[in-house]
Design an enzyme around this catalytic site. Structure first.
Site, mmCIF file in Angstrom:
data_model
loop_
_atom_site.group_PDB
_atom_site.id
_atom_site.type_symbol
_atom_site.label_atom_id
_atom_site.label_comp_id
_atom_site.label_asym_id
_atom_site.label_seq_id
_atom_site.Cartn_x
_atom_site.Cartn_y
_atom_site.Cartn_z
ATOM 1 C CG LEU A 42 -2.162 -0.985 0.941
ATOM 2 C CD1 LEU A 42 -3.018 -0.929 2.401
ATOM 3 C CD2 LEU A 42 -2.924 -1.238 -0.211
ATOM 4 C CG HIS A 43 5.272 1.414 0.749
ATOM 5 N ND1 HIS A 43 6.444 1.693 0.920
ATOM 6 C CD2 HIS A 43 5.157 0.236 -0.107
ATOM 7 C CE1 HIS A 43 7.356 0.669 0.504
ATOM 8 N NE2 HIS A 43 6.485 -0.142 -0.168
ATOM 9 C CG ASN A 44 4.913 0.364 -3.784
ATOM 10 O OD1 ASN A 44 5.814 1.015 -3.314
ATOM 11 N ND2 ASN A 44 4.828 -0.990 -3.688
#
Length: 148
Positions: A42-44
């Site tokens: 999700l950090h992408n």
């Protein structure tokens, strides 16, 4: 030397492309599973894309027994240990490498989890850069009301 640098760059871009392709499947996934694990995924993605991924994960897990496990950074603004500083550096890296990607604070995680259909969650801090976030679908109609 230039060939080695180019080869390393191509290898890194290939790995990033594979990760992005896998996450793109999550944007439209309908796979049924009791539990979905998202590690360093999700950090992408932007908040909007994360909400879509979470909504698809929400559809893919059982209403009463399903959960998702997110393994990702939870920033601690003002924190002073090694992992807090590294998390901030990772956030800067995400801003430069991935359009919309970023590391998130507890408040930012709450926002995307709620919008993605997970009002019940637990953030577990471990002695590492990443934290473990366990998120569950609402049990009762009153849980859904907390989102609004």
């Amino acid at each position: 030397m230039d060939e080695q640098v180019e080869q390393v760059g191509q290898t890194a871009m290939g790995a990033l492309a594979r990760e992005i392709a896998g996450a793109m499947n999550l944007l439209r996934a309908e796979n049924q599973a009791r539990e979905n694990t998202l590690e360093w995924i999700l950090h992408n993605w932007s908040d909007e894309d994360c909400v879509q991924i979470l909504r698809n994960c929400r559809k893919a897990i059982p209403e009463k027994t399903g959960k998702i496990v997110i393994i990702d950074t939870v920033l601690q603004p003002g924190g002073n240990d090694l992992f807090d500083n590294t998390g901030m550096a990772m956030d800067l890296m995400m801003l430069t490498l991935v359009r919309g990607g970023k590391e998130r604070t507890k408040l930012e995680w709450k926002k995307i989890l709620n919008e993605g259909g997970f009002v019940r969650y637990n953030i577990i801090q471990i002695p590492a850069l990443q934290s473990i976030i366990k998120a569950y679908p609402p049990k009762l109609a009153t849980d859904v009301l907390q989102i609004q």
